[in-house]
Design an enzyme around this catalytic site. Structure first.
Site, mmCIF file in Angstrom:
data_model
loop_
_atom_site.group_PDB
_atom_site.id
_atom_site.type_symbol
_atom_site.label_atom_id
_atom_site.label_comp_id
_atom_site.label_asym_id
_atom_site.label_seq_id
_atom_site.Cartn_x
_atom_site.Cartn_y
_atom_site.Cartn_z
ATOM 1 N N SER A 67 -13.844 30.726 11.466
ATOM 2 C CA SER A 67 -13.235 31.262 10.240
ATOM 3 C C SER A 67 -13.939 32.537 9.774
ATOM 4 C CB SER A 67 -13.312 30.230 9.118
ATOM 5 O OG SER A 67 -12.671 29.033 9.490
HETATM 6 N N1 SAH Z 1 -15.115 25.137 10.828
HETATM 7 C C1 SAH Z 1 -14.793 25.921 12.018
HETATM 8 C C2 SAH Z 1 -13.361 26.420 11.966
HETATM 9 C C3 SAH Z 1 -12.722 26.338 13.318
HETATM 10 S S1 SAH Z 1 -10.968 26.587 13.362
HETATM 11 C C4 SAH Z 1 -15.786 27.039 12.207
HETATM 12 O O1 SAH Z 1 -16.596 27.311 11.300
HETATM 13 O O2 SAH Z 1 -15.821 27.651 13.277
HETATM 14 C C5 SAH Z 1 -10.349 24.943 13.083
HETATM 15 C C6 SAH Z 1 -10.767 23.856 14.050
HETATM 16 O O3 SAH Z 1 -10.029 22.676 13.702
HETATM 17 C C7 SAH Z 1 -10.470 24.106 15.527
HETATM 18 O O4 SAH Z 1 -11.655 23.971 16.263
HETATM 19 C C8 SAH Z 1 -9.449 23.013 15.907
HETATM 20 O O5 SAH Z 1 -9.594 22.553 17.229
HETATM 21 C C9 SAH Z 1 -9.773 21.935 14.891
HETATM 22 N N2 SAH Z 1 -8.710 20.966 14.626
HETATM 23 C C10 SAH Z 1 -7.375 21.161 14.557
HETATM 24 N N3 SAH Z 1 -6.731 20.002 14.297
HETATM 25 C C11 SAH Z 1 -7.695 19.036 14.190
HETATM 26 C C12 SAH Z 1 -7.679 17.625 13.949
HETATM 27 N N4 SAH Z 1 -6.545 16.937 13.751
HETATM 28 N N5 SAH Z 1 -8.859 16.964 13.907
HETATM 29 C C13 SAH Z 1 -10.039 17.616 14.106
HETATM 30 N N6 SAH Z 1 -10.115 18.949 14.347
HETATM 31 C C14 SAH Z 1 -8.971 19.652 14.393
#
Ligand code: SAH
Length: 219
Positions: A67
């Site tokens: 993000s």
């Molecule tokens: N907090 C992260 C943001 C990553 S983007 C950071 O700081 O880098 C969002 C993430 O949510 C992705 O890695 C994606 O694979 C995950 N995601 C999407 N749907 C999900 C679900 N149902 N359960 C767990 N993770 C999920």
């Protein structure tokens, strides 16, 4: 882990980013300090290392992104993290947000649905944080570890998952971007009793979608 070096150049760029975040309205000094303590470039592919401190989102593999720093700071501020808070994060991704929560003294439980991304644990552990990381479907939360003081969803949810509301403590806060399309509204939900909630809206953001079921793509 050759790129895990924090040079004066990185530190200088980090200070710049912190000034930028403060200028954008991030007021909580503890959060700005956490951004200073957690080197964001550790969480990115070396190809992006030079841009790690610009206010941008980046690919982190498996079609996912880390993000924007501002989004991380904004969501963290809405959560009102106190030392010792039990926090559930949905979407570990790069692990950067997880590390910021740990740096603030939270006890973090983080769920990721793509096994490939669990490699983020190396960087988190290198920084000496010890959150509990799970491979699983965030829609289900973590009933065994519930209830949580705070829940943070870092992917765009089509609607508010009821199971997560159940796993929030009374007086707890959930921060979640909600929307069906490419954009979501940032919601702060406060649980007032087992059956009543208040909801506040905080602008429009763009997250990768929250998807159901897990993907075991570990090589
Ligand atoms: N907090 C992260 C943001 C990553 S983007 C950071 O700081 O880098 C969002 C993430 O949510 C992705 O890695 C994606 O694979 C995950 N995601 C999407 N749907 C999900 C679900 N149902 N359960 C767990 N993770 C999920």
């Amino acid at each position: 882990m050759q790129h895990l070096k924090d040079t004066f150049k990185h530190k200088g760029k980090r200070k710049q980013l912190i000034l930028e975040l403060a200028g954008m309205g991030v007021k909580d000094q503890r959060i700005l300090d956490a951004f200073d303590a957690v080197p964001r470039h550790y969480f990115l592919d070396t190809a992006f290392e030079d841009q790690a401190y610009s206010n941008m989102a980046f690919q982190i593999g498996a079609g996912q992104t880390i993000s924007h720093p501002y989004t991380v700071a904004f969501q963290t501020e809405l959560l009102e993290i106190q030392k010792g808070d039990k926090v559930l994060e949905i979407g570990t991704g790069s692990g950067f947000q997880t590390s910021i929560l740990c740096e603030l003294g939270a006890k973090v439980f983080s769920i990721e649905r793509q096994s490939e991304l669990l490699s983020s644990k190396h960087v988190i552990h290198f920084l000496n944080y010890s959150p509990k990381l799970f491979f699983g479907d965030g829609y289900k939360g973590s009933p065994l570890n519930a209830p949580f003081d705070k829940i943070l969803v870092t992917c765009g949810a089509p609607e508010i998952p009821q199971e997560l509301l159940k796993q929030l403590k009374v007086d707890g806060i959930m921060v979640i971007p909600v929307g069906e399309g490419k954009e979501q509204k940032m919601l702060k939900i406060m649980k007032q009793s087992e059956t009543s909630f208040t909801k506040e809206e905080f602008g429009t953001f763009k997250f990768v979608p929250m998807l159901e079921r897990t993907v075991n793509n570990k090589k």
